[in-house]
Design a protein around this motif. Structure first.
Motif, PDB file in Angstrom:
ATOM      1  N   ASN A   1     -16.152  41.599  26.080  1.00 36.77           N
ATOM      2  CA  ASN A   1     -16.194  42.161  24.896  1.00 36.77           C
ATOM      3  C   ASN A   1     -16.686  43.444  24.731  1.00 36.77           C
ATOM      4  O   ASN A   1     -18.218  43.264  24.408  1.00 36.77           O
ATOM      5  CB  ASN A   1     -16.242  41.106  23.701  1.00 36.77           C
ATOM      6  CG  ASN A   1     -16.013  41.583  22.493  1.00 36.77           C
ATOM      7  OD1 ASN A   1     -16.365  42.625  21.998  1.00 36.77           O
ATOM      8  ND2 ASN A   1     -15.688  40.852  21.483  1.00 36.77           N
TER       9      ASN A   1
ATOM     10  N   HIS B   1     -17.121  45.817  22.215  1.00 38.67           N
ATOM     11  CA  HIS B   1     -17.810  45.841  21.039  1.00 38.67           C
ATOM     12  C   HIS B   1     -18.999  44.962  20.801  1.00 38.67           C
ATOM     13  O   HIS B   1     -19.884  45.512  20.316  1.00 38.67           O
ATOM     14  CB  HIS B   1     -16.660  45.558  19.878  1.00 38.67           C
ATOM     15  CG  HIS B   1     -15.403  46.696  20.125  1.00 38.67           C
ATOM     16  ND1 HIS B   1     -15.604  48.065  19.796  1.00 38.67           N
ATOM     17  CD2 HIS B   1     -14.151  46.301  20.375  1.00 38.67           C
ATOM     18  CE1 HIS B   1     -14.480  48.517  20.100  1.00 38.67           C
ATOM     19  NE2 HIS B   1     -13.573  47.579  20.305  1.00 38.67           N
ATOM     20  N   LEU B   2     -18.995  43.573  21.202  1.00 39.23           N
ATOM     21  CA  LEU B   2     -19.972  42.802  21.268  1.00 39.23           C
ATOM     22  C   LEU B   2     -21.216  43.386  21.881  1.00 39.23           C
ATOM     23  O   LEU B   2     -22.441  43.325  21.123  1.00 39.23           O
ATOM     24  CB  LEU B   2     -19.674  41.457  21.791  1.00 39.23           C
ATOM     25  CG  LEU B   2     -20.722  40.228  21.777  1.00 39.23           C
ATOM     26  CD1 LEU B   2     -20.091  38.904  21.404  1.00 39.23           C
ATOM     27  CD2 LEU B   2     -21.510  40.403  22.854  1.00 39.23           C
TER      28      LEU B   2
ATOM     29  N   LEU C   1     -24.226  39.883  28.589  1.00 40.35           N
ATOM     30  CA  LEU C   1     -23.019  39.948  27.596  1.00 40.35           C
ATOM     31  C   LEU C   1     -21.829  40.603  28.099  1.00 40.35           C
ATOM     32  O   LEU C   1     -20.826  40.053  27.667  1.00 40.35           O
ATOM     33  CB  LEU C   1     -23.685  40.609  26.299  1.00 40.35           C
ATOM     34  CG  LEU C   1     -24.789  39.939  25.477  1.00 40.35           C
ATOM     35  CD1 LEU C   1     -25.422  40.604  24.681  1.00 40.35           C
ATOM     36  CD2 LEU C   1     -24.306  38.504  25.248  1.00 40.35           C
TER      37      LEU C   1
ATOM     38  N   ILE D   1     -24.682  35.987  17.509  1.00 39.48           N
ATOM     39  CA  ILE D   1     -23.727  36.588  18.858  1.00 39.48           C
ATOM     40  C   ILE D   1     -24.179  36.141  19.903  1.00 39.48           C
ATOM     41  O   ILE D   1     -23.294  35.421  20.917  1.00 39.48           O
ATOM     42  CB  ILE D   1     -23.934  38.266  18.360  1.00 39.48           C
ATOM     43  CG1 ILE D   1     -23.374  38.615  17.456  1.00 39.48           C
ATOM     44  CG2 ILE D   1     -23.151  38.804  19.729  1.00 39.48           C
ATOM     45  CD1 ILE D   1     -23.687  40.170  16.929  1.00 39.48           C
ATOM     46  N   GLU D   2     -25.395  36.232  20.368  1.00 37.93           N
ATOM     47  CA  GLU D   2     -25.845  35.911  21.897  1.00 37.93           C
ATOM     48  C   GLU D   2     -25.796  34.516  22.089  1.00 37.93           C
ATOM     49  O   GLU D   2     -25.400  34.321  23.213  1.00 37.93           O
ATOM     50  CB  GLU D   2     -27.270  36.701  22.087  1.00 37.93           C
ATOM     51  CG  GLU D   2     -27.081  38.131  21.946  1.00 37.93           C
ATOM     52  CD  GLU D   2     -28.321  38.847  22.186  1.00 37.93           C
ATOM     53  OE1 GLU D   2     -28.742  38.702  23.669  1.00 37.93           O
ATOM     54  OE2 GLU D   2     -29.268  39.290  21.437  1.00 37.93           O
TER      55      GLU D   2
ATOM     56  N   THR E   1     -22.343  33.403  22.641  1.00 34.45           N
ATOM     57  CA  THR E   1     -21.786  33.925  23.960  1.00 34.45           C
ATOM     58  C   THR E   1     -22.375  33.561  25.343  1.00 34.45           C
ATOM     59  O   THR E   1     -21.403  33.425  26.187  1.00 34.45           O
ATOM     60  CB  THR E   1     -21.739  35.596  23.574  1.00 34.45           C
ATOM     61  OG1 THR E   1     -21.271  35.911  22.223  1.00 34.45           O
ATOM     62  CG2 THR E   1     -21.020  36.176  24.604  1.00 34.45           C
TER      63      THR E   1
END
Length: 232
Positions: A163, A165-166, A158, A107-108, A111
């Motif tokens: 986002n 939810h992220l 982030l 994820i990170e 992103t």
């Protein structure tokens, strides 16, 4: 603050939790934040039983908001209730920590690399005070302040991706993590290197250097997993 094992009490094992000074108005929220930070820092130890009254005495408030905060942590899977005694900190396996790191990397890293193209420099610079707090906490050995500033930095970064939810997913992974080796790394003077990576990352983002951002993020998450693995 006194900590209780399932056997005899052990006051020496008590973590030094912060006072209730802070930005939030709710004792319950602030206590829950401090307890989460202590859990992540490994200062509330797996298998230890902590009672609401002893935690409340440490905070200088009534036991009610402390008990409510601990019940929030029960819902998050961070502690279990122990009837007539208090709350036991749950253990996290090496496999779980590996899985958390893997998910965070998936994820990170992409992103944050994307933020090198899309985030405005003013928003990125606004994170520098938190990055400096992380470094200062590493220098002073304040583990709970380290975790709290680190959380603000990473989730704030982030959030620039837009986002929600992220951010929630990564926030949940961070809550479930344990940096068991923080104390040993402070004593060895090795925590500062990981702390300074936050400033390095900001500089790379502001320079729009995607390759450097990818390298720092990959290295940083590797260090985080190393912290998780460095059990006392």
């Amino acid at each position: 603050m006194a900590a209780q094992r399932t056997g005899a009490p052990s006051a020496a094992a008590a973590p030094a939790l912060p006072s209730l000074g802070g930005r939030r108005s709710s004792y319950r929220e602030r206590v829950a934040d401090a307890l989460r930070a202590a859990l992540i820092a490994g200062e509330l130890l797996p298998g230890e039983v902590y009672s609401a009254p002893t935690l409340a005495a440490r905070f200088g408030v009534s036991a009610t908001p402390v008990r409510e905060a601990m019940l929030d942590l029960v819902k998050e899977g961070l502690v279990d209730t122990v009837p007539n005694k208090g709350f036991r900190v749950t253990a996290v396996s090496e496999k779980q920590l590996d899985e958390y790191t893997h998910i965070r990397a998936l994820i990170e890293i992409p992103t944050v690399v994307e933020l090198a193209r899309t985030a405005d420099k003013v928003s990125l610079e606004a994170l520098r005070p938190a990055a400096r707090e992380i470094v200062q906490a590493a220098v002073s050995g304040d583990l709970i302040a380290y975790v709290e500033a680190d959380t603000r930095f990473h989730l704030g970064l982030l959030a620039l991706a837009g986002n929600v939810h992220l951010v929630d997913v990564v926030g949940d992974l961070r809550k479930r993590s344990r940096l068991y080796g923080l104390t040993a790394l402070v004593e060895a003077g090795r925590l500062l290197a990981s702390a300074e990576e936050h400033l390095e990352l900001l500089d790379a983002l502001i320079a729009r250097d995607e390759e450097a951002v990818h390298e720092v993020m990959t290295r940083h998450l590797g260090h985080v997993r190393g912290l998780w693995a460095a059990r006392k």
